[in-house]
Design a protein around this motif. Structure first.
Motif, short mmCIF file in Angstrom:
data_model
loop_
_atom_site.label_atom_id
_atom_site.label_comp_id
_atom_site.label_asym_id
_atom_site.label_seq_id
_atom_site.Cartn_x
_atom_site.Cartn_y
_atom_site.Cartn_z
N TYR A 192 0.84 -1.19 0.00
CA TYR A 192 0.00 0.00 0.00
C TYR A 192 0.87 1.25 0.00
O TYR A 192 1.92 1.28 0.64
N ILE A 193 0.41 2.26 -0.71
CA ILE A 193 0.94 3.62 -0.55
C ILE A 193 -0.21 4.46 -0.02
O ILE A 193 -1.20 4.68 -0.73
N ALA A 194 -0.09 4.89 1.20
CA ALA A 194 -1.15 5.68 1.84
C ALA A 194 -0.84 7.16 1.64
O ALA A 194 0.09 7.68 2.25
N ILE A 195 -1.60 7.81 0.76
CA ILE A 195 -1.42 9.25 0.53
C ILE A 195 -2.20 9.97 1.62
O ILE A 195 -3.41 10.15 1.53
N CYS A 196 -1.50 10.37 2.66
CA CYS A 196 -2.15 10.94 3.85
C CYS A 196 -2.18 12.46 3.77
O CYS A 196 -1.17 13.09 3.43
N LYS A 197 -3.33 13.03 4.10
CA LYS A 197 -3.50 14.47 4.03
C LYS A 197 -3.83 15.10 5.38
O LYS A 197 -3.80 16.32 5.51
N THR A 198 -4.18 14.28 6.34
CA THR A 198 -4.55 14.76 7.67
C THR A 198 -4.04 13.77 8.71
O THR A 198 -3.63 12.65 8.39
N GLU A 199 -4.09 14.20 9.97
CA GLU A 199 -3.72 13.30 11.06
C GLU A 199 -4.64 12.08 11.09
O GLU A 199 -4.20 10.96 11.33
N LYS A 200 -5.94 12.30 10.83
CA LYS A 200 -6.87 11.17 10.80
C LYS A 200 -6.48 10.16 9.72
O LYS A 200 -6.59 8.94 9.93
N GLY A 201 -6.05 10.68 8.57
CA GLY A 201 -5.63 9.78 7.51
C GLY A 201 -4.42 8.96 7.91
O GLY A 201 -4.33 7.76 7.59
N ILE A 202 -3.48 9.57 8.61
CA ILE A 202 -2.31 8.85 9.09
C ILE A 202 -2.71 7.79 10.11
O ILE A 202 -2.22 6.65 10.07
N GLN A 203 -3.60 8.15 11.00
CA GLN A 203 -4.06 7.19 12.01
C GLN A 203 -4.75 5.99 11.36
O GLN A 203 -4.56 4.84 11.79
N PHE A 204 -5.55 6.25 10.32
CA PHE A 204 -6.19 5.16 9.60
C PHE A 204 -5.15 4.24 8.98
O PHE A 204 -5.24 3.00 9.08
N ALA A 205 -4.13 4.83 8.34
CA ALA A 205 -3.09 4.03 7.68
C ALA A 205 -2.31 3.21 8.70
O ALA A 205 -2.02 2.02 8.47
N ILE A 206 -1.97 3.79 9.83
CA ILE A 206 -1.23 3.07 10.85
C ILE A 206 -2.05 1.90 11.39
O ILE A 206 -1.54 0.79 11.59
N ARG A 207 -3.34 2.15 11.60
CA ARG A 207 -4.19 1.06 12.11
C ARG A 207 -4.27 -0.09 11.10
O ARG A 207 -4.20 -1.26 11.47
N LYS A 208 -4.39 0.26 9.83
CA LYS A 208 -4.47 -0.78 8.80
C LYS A 208 -3.16 -1.58 8.75
O LYS A 208 -3.17 -2.81 8.64
N ALA A 209 -2.05 -0.88 8.86
CA ALA A 209 -0.76 -1.57 8.87
C ALA A 209 -0.63 -2.48 10.09
O ALA A 209 -0.11 -3.60 9.99
N ARG A 210 -1.12 -2.00 11.22
CA ARG A 210 -1.05 -2.82 12.44
C ARG A 210 -1.91 -4.07 12.30
O ARG A 210 -1.51 -5.17 12.67
N MET A 236 3.83 -1.02 3.87
CA MET A 236 3.07 0.20 3.63
C MET A 236 4.03 1.39 3.62
O MET A 236 4.94 1.48 4.44
N VAL A 237 3.81 2.30 2.69
CA VAL A 237 4.49 3.59 2.68
C VAL A 237 3.47 4.67 3.03
O VAL A 237 2.44 4.79 2.36
N ILE A 238 3.75 5.41 4.08
CA ILE A 238 2.91 6.55 4.43
C ILE A 238 3.52 7.77 3.76
O ILE A 238 4.60 8.23 4.12
N ASN A 239 2.84 8.25 2.74
CA ASN A 239 3.33 9.34 1.90
C ASN A 239 2.70 10.66 2.38
O ASN A 239 1.48 10.80 2.40
N LEU A 240 3.55 11.61 2.74
CA LEU A 240 3.10 12.88 3.33
C LEU A 240 3.24 14.05 2.36
O LEU A 240 3.16 15.20 2.77
N SER A 241 3.42 13.76 1.09
CA SER A 241 3.75 14.81 0.12
C SER A 241 2.64 15.84 -0.06
O SER A 241 2.89 16.94 -0.56
N GLN A 242 1.40 15.49 0.33
CA GLN A 242 0.29 16.43 0.16
C GLN A 242 0.09 17.33 1.39
O GLN A 242 -0.73 18.24 1.35
N MET A 243 0.85 17.10 2.43
CA MET A 243 0.71 17.90 3.66
C MET A 243 1.75 19.02 3.62
O MET A 243 2.88 18.86 4.06
#
Length: 535
Positions: free
Chosen positions: A132-150, A175-182
């Motif tokens: 997965y590449i998680a394109i995260c735009k908010t803290e909630k998005g990051i939390q969702f990605a971390i939970r899915k990875a866990r 999983m890659v958590i991509n922060l390029s949109q923040m």
């Protein structure tokens, strides 16, 4: 000196019967990130509606909007997506429910059109295929990605700028958590500023210079502020104001447990992230920096030495070190040997009447001297933004030095290897000044402040067939330095082949960093070949 369109997300299709030209015909319905419904026949778009327009036509009303979101989610799951559609996904985060939409995160898989673009790193030499590449735009998005990875027990890498020399910001099968949109930049009181992790140095400079402010950082425009800061960060202004991390006042981070932590409540985490935070403890979501007055002008001198031989190499090394030792704190010098041509860059941004006398030992023996005096700083910085990637290269620290003896003891073999391998570049940069400040050393884990020079080894090529020869020469030079007793290295210039990397990057601070790792990521969700291990 390396520091020196809305992306299309999910695309799904399914068979559907639609009212078209007043009769039912079989078509395909395509959803692009929940923005429009496109009706296609024989690969031709015959109608396109937003979801709201579609519901109105069908006479269903807005009450059916969640149904359409569910339709998109199910389609995406069939294609290997996370199921995040326009209507969002309710994620149970422990005892807390979190609503996530594509405004928070896009979860890309290898079947997605945008996957390849977001999977492309700056270094074409390296190839990874995360699940997965998680394109995260908010803290909630990051939390969702971390939970899915866990939940899926996936290794996680964190990517902002994407300049990791060894690809530590990606992985295979994880999983890659991509922060390029923040990329948000918020100005606070007392000329402090809060910056999101997706900002590149060119974004930082544009925003800061517009307010006549300065953050000591690198020169390469496409380097990310997150990785730069978390590994140290140096450049033209560091001898005057310290490393980038020395100007970091506070940060927020989401750890492996999905919780948000603020260094206002944990000074030990702030200490660890000042030089040792690259993807080790969690996902940093914001940085708070102090800023400085932007200097009104910027002087630079470019000196060229051509047809270099071994004797000239030794002469210029002696002269460069003699000059660099006398530079004021607002001066900077770089020594760049490329094949048989030497380029020396000297900069100064607080005019000194005797500056020309300081650099005379070099200007007097150079083939050409090209000064640019009293230049406008914002325009001057753009000259150093560097090439835009992706490109083929291998870069790494060539060690931190106390002085010229670390170079001279291997001078003949070093020079001959660079001369005989076109594409190999050996560079030395000045550190020292306020980087060696005792207060900065105490408040950060960056350990090498007593070493005033940083070496960098680079190799560039255009075709894959050139790689093996250049990498072999590259590694020969690394062996020369290691056998010559140079073992301290800069964490932002990593190499997978460094033997004792824990001590090389972190000195005596590694054990303390391990304790921080154990508190925030004991199970090593955030892991790469040279990540900090739990105690």
């Amino acid at each position: 000196m390396c520091e020196l369109v809305y992306m299309l997300g999910y695309r799904t299709t399914s068979s559907f019967y639609s009212i078209s030209f007043h009769k039912m015909i079989p078509v395909e319905i395509t959803s692009k990130v929940g923005l429009v419904l496109q009706y296609k026949k024989n690969n031709n778009i015959i109608m396109a509606y937003t979801k709201r327009e579609f519901l109105k036509i069908m006479g269903l009303g807005l009450v059916f909007m969640p149904f359409i979101g569910c339709f998109n989610s199910e389609s995406k799951k069939e294609e290997g997506h996370s199921g995040i559609g326009a209507a969002g996904v309710n994620e149970d985060k422990g005892n807390e429910t979190i609503d996530v939409t594509e405004a928070d995160v896009l979860m890309l898989t290898r079947n997605d059109e945008a996957y390849e673009k977001f999977n492309q790193g700056f270094n074409k030499r390296l190839h990874f295929l995360p699940k997965y590449i998680a394109i995260c735009k908010t803290e909630k998005g990051i939390q969702f990605a971390i939970r899915k990875a866990r939940e899926e027990k996936l290794q996680v890498a964190v990517k902002s700028g994407g300049h990791s020399f060894e690809g530590f910001s990606s992985n295979n099968g994880g999983m890659v958590i991509n922060l390029s949109q923040m990329k948000k930049i918020t100005w606070l009181e007392n000329n402090e500023v809060e910056v999101e992790p997706g900002c590149l140095l060119q974004d930082i400079q544009a925003a800061f210079f517009a307010k006549k402010r300065l953050l000591p950082a690198g020169s390469c425009g496409t380097v990310g502020i997150a990785g730069l800061t978390l590994g140290g960060g140096y450049g033209f202004f560091s001898r005057k104001y310290g490393l980038t991390c020395d100007n970091l006042l506070q940060l927020k981070m989401i750890a492996a447990d999905g919780k948000v932590y603020d260094t206002a409540e944990d000074k030990e985490l702030l200490w660890a992230c000042k030089g040792g935070g690259n993807g080790n403890f969690g996902v940093v979501t914001s940085f708070r920096f102090r800023t400085h007055d932007m200097p009104p002008a910027f002087d630079s001198y470019v000196l060229k030495f051509r047809s270099m031989d071994a004797a000239k190499f030794e002469q210029t090394i002696n002269a460069w070190f003699d000059v660099s030792e006398k530079l004021p704190q607002d001066g900077f010098a770089a020594y760049v040997l490329n094949n048989n041509t030497l380029t020396v860059l000297i900069t100064n941004y607080n005019h000194h009447a005797d500056f020309s006398n300081i650099i005379l030992p070099l200007t007097s023996i150079a083939d050409t001297v090209s000064p640019t005096l009293q230049a406008d700083l914002p325009k001057a910085m753009k000259r150093y933004y560097g090439r835009k990637g992706p490109i083929y290269f291998k870069n790494a620290s060539a060690g931190l030095y106390q002085g010229k003896d670390d170079i001279l003891k291997i001078k003949d073999s070093l020079f001959n290897t660079v001369l005989q391998n076109k594409g190999i570049v050996f560079q030395i940069n000045t550190l020292g000044g306020m980087i060696a400040d005792a207060a900065f050393e105490q408040s950060s884990c960056y350990p090498h402040r007593h070493l005033p020079y940083l070496g960098e080894l680079q190799a560039y090529w255009d075709n894959e067939s050139q790689e093996a020869k250049l990498v072999a020469a590259f590694e020969n030079i690394q062996t020369l330095f290691r056998e010559g007793g140079v073992t301290a290295h800069y964490r932002n210039y990593p190499d997978i082949n460094f033997k004792d990397w824990e001590a090389s990057y972190y000195g005596d601070n590694y054990a303390r960093l391990q304790k921080v790792k154990s508190r925030y990521d004991k199970e090593e969700m955030f892991r790469y070949p040279q990540s900090v291990r739990p105690a």
